[in-house]
Design an enzyme around this catalytic site. Structure first.
Site, PDB file in Angstrom:
ATOM      1  N   HIS A 374     -56.979  17.297  -7.991  1.00 43.41           N
ATOM      2  CA  HIS A 374     -57.940  17.596  -9.060  1.00 43.41           C
ATOM      3  C   HIS A 374     -58.755  16.398  -9.515  1.00 43.41           C
ATOM      4  CE1 HIS A 374     -56.409  21.688 -10.106  1.00 43.41           C
ATOM      5  NE2 HIS A 374     -55.268  21.193  -9.641  1.00 43.41           N
ATOM      6  N   LYS A 567     -65.049  19.925 -24.202  1.00 47.31           N
ATOM      7  CA  LYS A 567     -64.137  19.571 -23.108  1.00 47.31           C
ATOM      8  C   LYS A 567     -63.343  18.366 -23.580  1.00 47.31           C
ATOM      9  CE  LYS A 567     -67.983  19.106 -20.496  1.00 47.31           C
ATOM     10  NZ  LYS A 567     -67.888  19.809 -19.232  1.00 47.31           N
ATOM     11  N   ARG A 568     -62.291  18.007 -22.837  1.00 50.56           N
ATOM     12  CA  ARG A 568     -61.546  16.802 -23.206  1.00 50.56           C
ATOM     13  C   ARG A 568     -62.495  15.617 -23.338  1.00 50.56           C
ATOM     14  NH1 ARG A 568     -55.770  17.028 -23.474  1.00 50.56           N
ATOM     15  NH2 ARG A 568     -55.980  14.774 -23.660  1.00 50.56           N
ATOM     16  N   LYS A 573     -66.803  11.811 -18.721  1.00 51.29           N
ATOM     17  CA  LYS A 573     -67.530  13.037 -19.113  1.00 51.29           C
ATOM     18  C   LYS A 573     -68.748  12.736 -19.999  1.00 51.29           C
ATOM     19  CE  LYS A 573     -63.237  15.805 -18.953  1.00 51.29           C
ATOM     20  NZ  LYS A 573     -63.430  16.946 -18.044  1.00 51.29           N
ATOM     21  N   THR A 678     -64.854  23.734 -15.047  1.00 51.27           N
ATOM     22  CA  THR A 678     -64.759  25.193 -15.009  1.00 51.27           C
ATOM     23  C   THR A 678     -65.468  25.814 -16.214  1.00 51.27           C
ATOM     24  OG1 THR A 678     -62.546  24.864 -15.924  1.00 51.27           O
ATOM     25  CG2 THR A 678     -62.688  25.498 -13.609  1.00 51.27           C
ATOM     26  N   LYS A 682     -67.970  29.239 -17.125  1.00 50.70           N
ATOM     27  CA  LYS A 682     -67.784  30.168 -18.252  1.00 50.70           C
ATOM     28  C   LYS A 682     -69.092  30.346 -19.019  1.00 50.70           C
ATOM     29  CE  LYS A 682     -63.063  28.578 -18.388  1.00 50.70           C
ATOM     30  NZ  LYS A 682     -62.116  27.592 -18.902  1.00 50.70           N
TER      31      LYS A 682
HETATM   32  C1  F55 Z   1     -53.176  16.394 -16.810  1.00 45.54           C
HETATM   33  C2  F55 Z   1     -52.141  15.530 -16.614  1.00 45.54           C
HETATM   34  C3  F55 Z   1     -52.277  14.498 -15.720  1.00 45.54           C
HETATM   35 CL1  F55 Z   1     -50.965  13.411 -15.482  1.00 45.54          CL
HETATM   36  C4  F55 Z   1     -53.421  14.336 -14.990  1.00 45.54           C
HETATM   37  C5  F55 Z   1     -54.462  15.208 -15.172  1.00 45.54           C
HETATM   38  C6  F55 Z   1     -54.335  16.244 -16.081  1.00 45.54           C
HETATM   39  C7  F55 Z   1     -55.445  17.191 -16.295  1.00 45.54           C
HETATM   40  O1  F55 Z   1     -55.449  17.892 -17.296  1.00 45.54           O
HETATM   41  N1  F55 Z   1     -56.400  17.246 -15.349  1.00 45.54           N
HETATM   42  C8  F55 Z   1     -57.439  18.118 -15.363  1.00 45.54           C
HETATM   43  O2  F55 Z   1     -57.583  18.969 -16.234  1.00 45.54           O
HETATM   44  N2  F55 Z   1     -58.282  18.035 -14.322  1.00 45.54           N
HETATM   45  C9  F55 Z   1     -59.386  18.946 -14.190  1.00 45.54           C
HETATM   46  O3  F55 Z   1     -58.999  20.035 -13.373  1.00 45.54           O
HETATM   47  C10 F55 Z   1     -59.971  21.052 -13.368  1.00 45.54           C
HETATM   48  C11 F55 Z   1     -59.445  22.201 -12.547  1.00 45.54           C
HETATM   49  O4  F55 Z   1     -59.439  21.878 -11.199  1.00 45.54           O
HETATM   50  C12 F55 Z   1     -61.298  20.527 -12.832  1.00 45.54           C
HETATM   51  O5  F55 Z   1     -62.258  21.534 -12.990  1.00 45.54           O
HETATM   52  C13 F55 Z   1     -61.745  19.273 -13.593  1.00 45.54           C
HETATM   53  O6  F55 Z   1     -62.878  18.718 -12.988  1.00 45.54           O
HETATM   54  C14 F55 Z   1     -60.603  18.255 -13.608  1.00 45.54           C
HETATM   55  O7  F55 Z   1     -60.946  17.140 -14.396  1.00 45.54           O
END
Ligand code: F55
Length: 837
Positions: A374, A567-568, A573, A678, A682
């Protein structure tokens, strides 16, 4: 068993376990039954929350029937199943979704209203299940909805955290975190399986002995153990009887273990050990895209993967097949590297406990697992220090070193005499101390590796996994572009638009085949349809304006352009770039004459999102947004031309209000950093236009909706490296408009500028890693193009409809079908409705 019962007994059971009817009266009886018995309440002292509890319990009864029926029929047929291992399932609320998916929303709505309650208020009494950080966790939830809807035999496995993602409050403009103890009131959406308890061990040492054939056998003698208790969460499909399961594990102290310390007379230690056992599933780690490296996190990962694998293996063994059949019965998907220990645990079970040869075991393992990546951000790559790992999992460390040894031997054979290559590809990083690279382990132990959007899947092949592509060949590395469930993100979140679409298309089939939305294109030139379309957007904006009034105490006009970035909070970002552009807009308005102001497009800029509690720069961005909002919102020279709000505690249920109300939303990561995104999908699905960079799934959205319906700006992924280099070594000056904005902050236009100095420092010439300066001019221009386009409401409405009409590709049904066909090799298995509970 049933077979031994006399005929009358069997008939009695059959008669009494007939499925409940779907009429309003039956539903009401069940609700009132739960009020008076389960809740032990009387009608006159009911509030919205107790009404919610009763409706939830009644809904749950029906879920359980479907769950039982599905699991019973699947146990008998025993088709190949997929197991989706994810440390996060960001489910949000369940009741509305369950009722809609089961086709019972109308009936329950009527029943509840007649009983004197407002269905919307009742729905809003539910707390979110927030067992995830962001995109990754929500993706798992969307995929579970699609798997059930498409009748795939699938189970999710995760952890039942006592505390989900923290609650965010804004105090003096700063984020403050509060615990999310979501289990305060009983959780009706889980079925505790107190009978399913698995012992999970940690620590100790390895005993190596020669067996009677002279083969060395390794025996792990652990130092301590805890119990894993199963909690099952039913996931109903839409318009099907199938109901899948997410099994979440909770940690508990083992009785025998307690007793050891207790009998040794060490009462305090036994209580302490018990507390430590419960700690494992206490809290979700709140980091997204950064790695914390904490021992407790490693314990969570092993606890969860070991319990899940034990469960999967136990289910496989019931069928008494050969071990070599395991990959024909079981597919396991790793949601990021978090569950990678499952690879090692299966190898250990097969070699140490089932006595298979290493090679036979390894073939089974690699045919079983597949891995989704991811992110390409280096700070997010999971690594575990070897000494810490050895202390917790000594036998697993040996196995990892063996996997690595055999793997590197094969690499050496294929590419002889390349020490650099072996170093780069090794699962062990030669640092002080040594580190285990979980992404390398996941690649080596899986038969397929996928990225989550086309650009991202190509990037991982040319960057982090380049050497592995050279070694394994291209075929192991595939793309599976993310998707979202249209059931939650349109049907549930935007019921008015859903109804308009169903009325227009003549059925609701589009909810299971999103490509049918294409037919909306024929309505674009119909002025009346456009009017209905825009009236719904306006209705949704009024709803969001009410939420903003309540949460931020700011009044915003629903006639303004609603501009959203939720978003986070993360540097890549670029929420920082957004608020800097807002300051630029503010300064521009301030410099205008009254007649110039008359032609400004009024805009409400809406932010939301959580920062990881330890991410100092991200938290400063939140502070800056709130400081800017405080100044802008009370400036009479600006009035309604610009408002800025930060909506606190962004979560799934807040997103369900925000997403349908957006005119334009921002997906503006530095090219090459956002794997997919994502929420972009939406928003566009709900007829919101987007402004964005050529990053992640934005690129594929552009391909689907056409470049005239999306606002694209900024550098391209392949230009990033050169731009950074030029910045660093040729001292490219800061963009002049950006320079003006920074000066304003430094002059103290928004609170004490000292506060923001660390943030501004990230833009220092040569250090602007996320290229805010390089992209700033084109970003401002793109925002101006948005204003201009929005002024022509007729044309805007056409763009909006075209957006929705072309989003078929981004249904998670499409994604999940691709996984099923290309990676898992599973077929759908619709259960037969036998008419009983
Ligand atoms: C959570 C815990 C750790 Cl240790 C590392 C990453 C995450 C996390 O929340 N990652 C995350 O949300 N990644 C996102 O995944 C989405 C689904 O594939 C993507 O759309 C997005 O680009 C990506 O940042």
């Amino acid at each position: 068993e049933k077979a031994k019962w006399p005929k009358e007994t069997v008939e009695l059971w059959e008669r009494l376990s007939k499925k409940e009817a779907n009429d309003v009266e039956t539903v009401q009886k069940s609700i009132v039954h739960h009020v008076t018995t389960t809740l032990a309440r009387a009608a006159y002292n009911m509030d919205n929350f107790s009404a919610y509890q009763a409706v939830a319990l009644s809904t749950r009864d029906r879920l359980i029937s479907r769950w039982n029926e599905t699991q019973g029929q699947l146990s008998k047929a025993d088709p190949k199943r997929v197991y989706y291992l994810s440390l996060e399932f960001l489910l949000g609320r369940s009741m509305d979704n369950a009722l809609l998916n089961m086709g019972l929303k109308g009936t329950y709505g009527k029943g509840v209203e007649q009983l004197g309650f407002n269905m919307e208020d009742v729905i809003e009494s539910e707390v979110d299940a927030a067992l995830g950080n962001g995109g990754l966790g929500r993706l798992a939830a969307c995929y579970m909805d699609s798997l059930a809807t498409l009748d795939y035999p699938a189970w999710g496995y995760g952890l039942r955290y006592n505390y989900g993602i923290f609650q965010q409050r804004i105090v003096d403009g700063y984020q403050t975190e509060y615990p999310d103890y979501w289990l305060n009131f009983d959780n009706p959406w889980e079925l505790p399986r107190l009978d399913i308890s698995i012992q999970i061990s940690f620590g100790g040492h390895v005993q190596s002995i020669q067996d009677e054939y002279g083969v060395t056998r390794h025996n792990w003698i652990p130092a301590q153990s805890v119990q894993a208790i199963a909690y099952d969460v039913p996931i109903p499909g839409y318009d099907t009887e199938n109901c899948n399961n997410i099994r979440l594990w909770r940690s508990k102290p083992t009785k025998t273990f307690d007793l050891t310390s207790f009998n040794e007379g060490n009462y305090e230690k036994s209580v302490e050990d018990a507390t430590n056992a419960e700690k494992i599933t206490s809290v979700l780690y709140p980091n997204d895209n950064t790695m914390a490296g904490k021992e407790l996190r490693l314990k969570q990962q092993y606890f969860w993967t070991a319990a899940s694998l034990h469960d999967i293996v136990r289910r496989f063994k019931k069928s008494r097949r050969e071990w070599s059949d395991f990959p024909d019965q079981v597919a396991i998907q790793l949601n990021d590297t978090h569950p990678t220990l499952a690879i090692v645990e299966l190898q250990r079970l097969l070699v140490d406990e089932e006595m298979l040869s290493w090679d036979d075991a390894w073939e089974i393992v690699t045919k079983t697992f597949a891995f989704t990546n991811h992110t390409v951000l280096p700070e997010a790559m999971e690594k575990w220090s070897v000494p810490m790992f050895e202390y917790l999992l000594p036998r697993h460390l040996q196995i990892i070193f063996d996997i690595n040894l055999f793997f590197l031997q094969k690499v050496e054979k294929k590419f002889p005499n390349d020490r650099g290559l072996l170093n780069r590809m090794s699962i062990i990083e030669e640092a002080q101390p040594q580190q285990i690279r979980m992404a390398h382990l996941a690649v080596v132990g899986s038969h397929k590796v996928n990225g989550v959007a086309a650009l991202h899947s190509n990037l991982i092949k040319t960057t982090i996994f380049k050497d592995f592509v050279d070694y394994y060949g291209e075929d192991k590395f595939v793309n599976k572009t993310n998707g979202i469930t249209p059931r939650r993100w349109l049907h549930q979140a935007n019921p008015k638009l859903s109804k308009l679409i169903s009325d227009t298309l003549g059925s609701d089939k589009w909810l299971k085949d999103l490509s049918l939305l294409k037919k909306l294109t024929t309505k674009i030139d119909n002025a009346e349809f456009r009017k209905s379309w825009m009236a719904i957007k306006r209705h949704n904006k009024v709803r969001l304006a009410e939420l903003i009034k309540i949460r931020c105490n700011v009044e915003v006009s629903p006639d303004a352009l609603f501009d959203v970035q939720v978003k986070r909070i993360h540097e890549y970002k670029r929420q920082f770039m957004n608020i800097l552009a807002v300051i630029h807009r503010y300064r521009t308005i301030k410099s205008m004459t009254a007649s110039q102001k008359a032609s400004v497009q009024p805009r409400v800029v809406i932010f939301g999102g959580k920062a990881a509690p330890g991410y100092y720069i991200a938290k400063l961005v939140i502070k800056l947004i709130n400081s800017v909002a405080a100044v802008v919102n009370q400036d009479p020279a600006v009035g309604d031309l610009l408002k800025v709000v930060f909506i606190p505690d962004y979560n799934v249920s807040v997103a369900e209000v925000i997403v349908p109300a957006s005119d334009i939303s921002q997906h503006i990561s530095t090219a090459g950093t956002e794997a997919s995104g994502t929420s972009n999908m939406k928003f566009v699905l709900n007829g919101g236009l987007i402004i964005g960079t050529m990053d992640g799934a934005n690129i594929e959205i552009l391909e689907e909706i056409g470049e005239e319906n999306i606002f694209i700006f900024g550098c391209l992924a392949h230009e990033v490296e050169d731009l950074r280099h030029a910045q660093r070594y040729r001292g490219v000056p800061m963009d002049p408009a950006l320079q003006g904005v920074i000066s304003a902050i430094e002059k103290g236009v928004f609170e004490d500028p000292k506060i923001f100095q660390p943030l501004i420092s990230t833009l220092t010439v040569g250090k602007d890693f996320y290229l805010i300066s390089a992209d700033f001019a084109s970003y401002i221009a793109a925002n101006q193009a948005v204003d201009t386009a929005y002024k022509n409401q007729e044309e805007w409405s056409k763009k909006s409809i075209r957006c929705t009409a072309n989003m078929g590709k981004f249904s998670s049904d499409r994604s999940v079908k691709e996984y099923a066909d290309d990676i898992w090799g599973i077929k759908s298995y619709p259960i037969v409705d036998e008419g009983h509970m």
